[in-house]
Design an enzyme around this catalytic site. Sequence first.
Site, PDB file in Angstrom:
ATOM      1  N   CYS A 113       0.819  -1.209   0.000  1.00  0.00           N
ATOM      2  CA  CYS A 113       0.000   0.000   0.000  1.00  0.00           C
ATOM      3  C   CYS A 113       0.853   1.259   0.000  1.00  0.00           C
ATOM      4  O   CYS A 113       0.321   2.370  -0.095  1.00  0.00           O
ATOM      5  CB  CYS A 113      -0.899   0.049   1.234  1.00  0.00           C
ATOM      6  SG  CYS A 113      -2.077  -1.293   1.369  1.00  0.00           S
ATOM      7  N   HIS A 120      -6.516   0.335   4.891  1.00  0.00           N
ATOM      8  CA  HIS A 120      -6.955  -0.429   3.725  1.00  0.00           C
ATOM      9  C   HIS A 120      -7.748  -1.619   4.240  1.00  0.00           C
ATOM     10  O   HIS A 120      -7.220  -2.497   4.903  1.00  0.00           O
ATOM     11  CB  HIS A 120      -5.738  -0.880   2.921  1.00  0.00           C
ATOM     12  CG  HIS A 120      -6.110  -1.709   1.724  1.00  0.00           C
ATOM     13  ND1 HIS A 120      -7.224  -1.456   0.963  1.00  0.00           N
ATOM     14  CD2 HIS A 120      -5.504  -2.781   1.148  1.00  0.00           C
ATOM     15  CE1 HIS A 120      -7.298  -2.333  -0.012  1.00  0.00           C
ATOM     16  NE2 HIS A 120      -6.287  -3.154   0.077  1.00  0.00           N
ATOM     17  N   HIS A 126     -10.394  -4.926   3.747  1.00  0.00           N
ATOM     18  CA  HIS A 126     -10.842  -6.010   2.876  1.00  0.00           C
ATOM     19  C   HIS A 126     -12.185  -6.566   3.352  1.00  0.00           C
ATOM     20  O   HIS A 126     -12.490  -7.734   3.119  1.00  0.00           O
ATOM     21  CB  HIS A 126      -9.796  -7.137   2.858  1.00  0.00           C
ATOM     22  CG  HIS A 126      -8.657  -6.919   1.917  1.00  0.00           C
ATOM     23  ND1 HIS A 126      -7.714  -7.871   1.655  1.00  0.00           N
ATOM     24  CD2 HIS A 126      -8.311  -5.851   1.153  1.00  0.00           C
ATOM     25  CE1 HIS A 126      -6.813  -7.401   0.801  1.00  0.00           C
ATOM     26  NE2 HIS A 126      -7.153  -6.181   0.485  1.00  0.00           N
ATOM     27  N   GLU A 181     -28.004   9.194   9.611  1.00  0.00           N
ATOM     28  CA  GLU A 181     -27.385  10.052  10.617  1.00  0.00           C
ATOM     29  C   GLU A 181     -25.879   9.842  10.687  1.00  0.00           C
ATOM     30  O   GLU A 181     -25.118  10.780  10.948  1.00  0.00           O
ATOM     31  CB  GLU A 181     -27.999   9.727  11.983  1.00  0.00           C
ATOM     32  CG  GLU A 181     -27.358  10.405  13.172  1.00  0.00           C
ATOM     33  CD  GLU A 181     -27.674  11.889  13.264  1.00  0.00           C
ATOM     34  OE1 GLU A 181     -28.531  12.357  12.479  1.00  0.00           O
ATOM     35  OE2 GLU A 181     -27.063  12.566  14.101  1.00  0.00           O
ATOM     36  N   HIS A 212     -12.573  -5.730  -4.275  1.00  0.00           N
ATOM     37  CA  HIS A 212     -11.332  -5.680  -3.510  1.00  0.00           C
ATOM     38  C   HIS A 212     -11.523  -5.139  -2.103  1.00  0.00           C
ATOM     39  O   HIS A 212     -11.314  -5.864  -1.132  1.00  0.00           O
ATOM     40  CB  HIS A 212     -10.345  -4.816  -4.320  1.00  0.00           C
ATOM     41  CG  HIS A 212      -8.985  -4.688  -3.732  1.00  0.00           C
ATOM     42  ND1 HIS A 212      -7.878  -4.406  -4.487  1.00  0.00           N
ATOM     43  CD2 HIS A 212      -8.542  -4.770  -2.454  1.00  0.00           C
ATOM     44  CE1 HIS A 212      -6.812  -4.347  -3.709  1.00  0.00           C
ATOM     45  NE2 HIS A 212      -7.187  -4.562  -2.483  1.00  0.00           N
TER      46      HIS A 212
END
Lengths: 222, 222, 222, 222
Positions: B88, B106, B108, B131, B183
Site C-alpha cells: 500500500c 486499507h 478487505h 445520521e 477488492h
Amino acid sequence: MTFHPGQPLTDASTPELLASLLRDWHARAWVSGTGGGICGPTEDGNLFLAPTGVHKELVRPDDFFVVSPADGRVLRQPSTAGLRPSECNTIFGLIARERDATSIAHSHALATVLAADLVEGADHLEIAGLEMLKGIRGLSNVDVHRVPVIDNTPREPELVAGLARVLDDPRFAGAFAVLVRDHGAYIWGDGVWEAKRHVEVYHFLFEATVARRERHSKEGQR
Amino acid sequence: MTFHPGQPLTDASTPELLASLLRDWHARAWVSGTGGGICGPTEDGNLFLAPTGVHKELVRPDDFFVVSPADGRVLRQPSTAGLRPSECNTIFGLIARERDATSIAHSHALATVLAADLVEGADHLEIAGLEMLKGIRGLSNVDVHRVPVIDNTPREPELVAGLARVLDDPRFAGAFAVLVRDHGAYIWGDGVWEAKRHVEVYHFLFEATVARRERHSKEGQR
Amino acid sequence: MTFHPGQPLTDASTPELLASLLRDWHARAWVSGTGGGICGPTEDGNLFLAPTGVHKELVRPDDFFVVSPADGRVLRQPSTAGLRPSECNTIFGLIARERDATSIAHSHALATVLAADLVEGADHLEIAGLEMLKGIRGLSNVDVHRVPVIDNTPREPELVAGLARVLDDPRFAGAFAVLVRDHGAYIWGDGVWEAKRHVEVYHFLFEATVARRERHSKEGQR
Amino acid sequence: MTFHPGQPLTDASTPELLASLLRDWHARAWVSGTGGGICGPTEDGNLFLAPTGVHKELVRPDDFFVVSPADGRVLRQPSTAGLRPSECNTIFGLIARERDATSIAHSHALATVLAADLVEGADHLEIAGLEMLKGIRGLSNVDVHRVPVIDNTPREPELVAGLARVLDDPRFAGAFAVLVRDHGAYIWGDGVWEAKRHVEVYHFLFEATVARRERHSKEGQR
C-alpha cells in the site's frame, strides 16, 4: 504466549499456536460442538494432531498427538490421558502426502455448507472476481479458482476415496481446499502460517460467493 | 497499553495504537488472511507503515517501517528483521499528499465488496438518509455523499492511476474513502483517531446501504 | 479458572463452568436481557441452578442455587443474598427426570425463534443433510432429526404441560432439544460437557436450516 | 472492576459500569465512530453523562460529566480536560423528566435503522409474538408493543420537539424506547441495570422483527 510470523516455530510453540487458532475459530463459529480439527508440523517431519471428541477451543498444547503423515501411526501420545487422535487423521495424512501440506484445518463453518450448496450438480465451485484470491498461493485476482466439492459420507475415513480422486484431478491442482457437501471444508498450507492464511481467505471467498449469488438470485427475478 | 483520545500520540504510542486497531479489525473480519493495511503519522511528518505479507492482528509496534509520504522511501527499518513494507506504500503516499491525510487504512471487509457491487456501471456510490454521515468530517445527515468506485487491477501499485483520477475529481472532494471493486476500500483521516472514526463510520454506511438495497430489491418484486 | 473436558467436574468447578458458558452465550446473543438459563449436576445428584432476573453474563459461581430435580425444592441458597431461583426450575426438573439429563440450557437466540417459525402448522422441525447432526448423541449424518416445537405460553411454568407431552412422544425420543415458538429452546445433555456440545450443535443446525430454507424460498420463485 | 447486579451502585462504580457497557456495545457495533451515548444516575439524583466526539469504547470513568436532569446544567466537569458533554444532554434530560428514567442509552445499531425503515408512513413499530417482550418492564409475551418512530433532524437537540410529542402520547406510555428514522434509538430504564436489560431486549426485538418481515416479504411473492 504471543506469536509472530517472524519467529521460527518449534515443537514447543507449534502446539501453542494450533491451540490458539482453535480458540479463534471457535469464537467465529468455524469449529463448534466438538467438530473441526487441525494439524501442524513437528520439527522432524511428522504431524501434531488435535484429539477427537473434545471441545476444540479447550484443547491445550499437551493434548496433541504426534502422528506419522505416511500412515497415521501414533508416534507420541499426548501428556493428557484418555484422548483419542482426531478422526481426520487419515484424511490429513492423505492431504499431507499428496500436496506436501504440513498443516491442515477442518472447518465446520456454515459458509462452507452454503458454498457447497451453490454448486448443486457440479463437482466444483468457481470463485472469481475477488482480490482476496491473491491470498491463495499462486493465484492472482484475475484467476478463476476451482474448489472441488465432494459428497459427504457417514464416516470421515470414508471420505478418503472422494478426496483422493479430487486431489489427483489436474483441474484442481491449484486448490488448497476441498469442500465436503453438507459438512465443511479441508484447507491446508505449507506450515501453520500459510494454513492459517488460507483458512481465513477461503472463508472470506466462500462468504462473498454466497452473498453475491444471493443478490444475483434476487436480480434474476426482476 | 490503553489509549485515550485526549492523550497526544507520540512515536512510542502511535505504533501501539495502529497495532491495536489491526487486532480489532481482524476480529471484525475487516482485515484477514494477510490482507489489509494501515499507516499513521510520525512526529516529524512521515508515516509509520505496517509490513506486507504478515497476519495483521499479529503486527507488533516494532514491525512498523517509517516511510516518506513524498516518495515512499523507507526512512527507518523495523527492529524486526526480514519484513517488507506494505504494498500500500505508493497508494498511501498518494492519498497522504492529495488529501493531507496522515493516517490511512486499507480494508478487505466483505461489506466493501458488496457496496461496490451495488454501483454496477456507475463510478460512485451514493449514500444518503443516514445520521451516521455526520461521522464523516464536514457532512451533515441531509447530505448525499458520493464515494468514488474504481476498478481493481492485478497489482496494488497499478491502482495508483485510478486513485489519482478520483482524488482529483471535484465531485469526490468531500470523500474520505475510495472503494475498489472486488477488492476493498481505502479510508483516511487527519490523524489516527479521525481515520479510526472514518473506518468505523464508512463500514456502517456500506453495511446499511447494502442492507437497504436488498430490501428495496425485494419490495420491487411485489 | 480454565477448564478441560478431561478433568472431572466437582461442586467447586461446575458452577465456575456454568458461569463461563453463560458469558460465552451472552457474547453470542444466545442469552440477553436477563433471559436464558442453565443448570448442571451437583456431585450428589441434584442441580446447580442459575438465579432469575439477573444479567446472565454476570452470574457468579456463588449465585447458584442447589435444587432437587425431583420436585424443584431449594436445597441450598446461594451465598449471594436476595436472589430467586430461575423460573426454569420446574421445566429443568421435568427434563432431568424424563430424559436423565443432568445439565440443561435455555436459549433465547434469534435462530431458535426463526427455526420455530419455519414449521408453521406442524409440531416439529425436520433437520437433515448436515454432518453436524453427528454432534447430537446417537445420530448419524444420514438421519432425519425431528425437534419438537411447542407453543409459547405467558408463564414459563405453564410450558410444563406442552413439554411433558412432547417428551413422552416416541417420535421425539432422539431429540435433546425442544423449540418453543416465539421464545427459544431447551437443550440438554448428560453432564455439562454434553449439554454444551448439544447447545453449540443445535444452534448451528437451526442457523443452517433457516439459511437453506431462505435460499429455497428464493429458488422457488424463479 | 467486576460488577454484580446484587451490589448497590455508587458514584464510584456507576461510571465504571457505564464505561464497560460502552465497550460491550462498541464490540457489538451498537455504537461506533464516535456515535452513541449513555447516562446513569449519581447518588444525589443527577446524571453521569458521557462526553461527545470521543470513541465510546475508550471512555474512562474519569471522562463523565455530572449534569442536572432538570436543565442540563453541568454540575461537575470530568477530571479529563478538554471534553464537552454529549449532544444527547437535552434529550436525556427530557426523557429523565418525562419517564422517571435515571439511565438512558443512545444506540446507532444498524438494526435500529432497519426497524424504523419497516414502518414507512406510520408513526410507530408494532412488536408482537415474542417472549422477549417480557424483558420490557410491564409487558407480557401476548402484548402488542408499540415503539414510537420519529423523523430525524440535522441536530440532535432539534429532536426534542419530536421526542416530547411521543413521550406525551398515551399510545406509547408503555414504551421504554423511541426509534429515530435513519438514525438510531433512545432506550431507557430506572437505573443502569434496567437500562442495560432494555437495551439488549430492544435490540433483539428489532432484529427479530426485521428478520421476520424479510421472510414474510419473500413468502408474499410465492
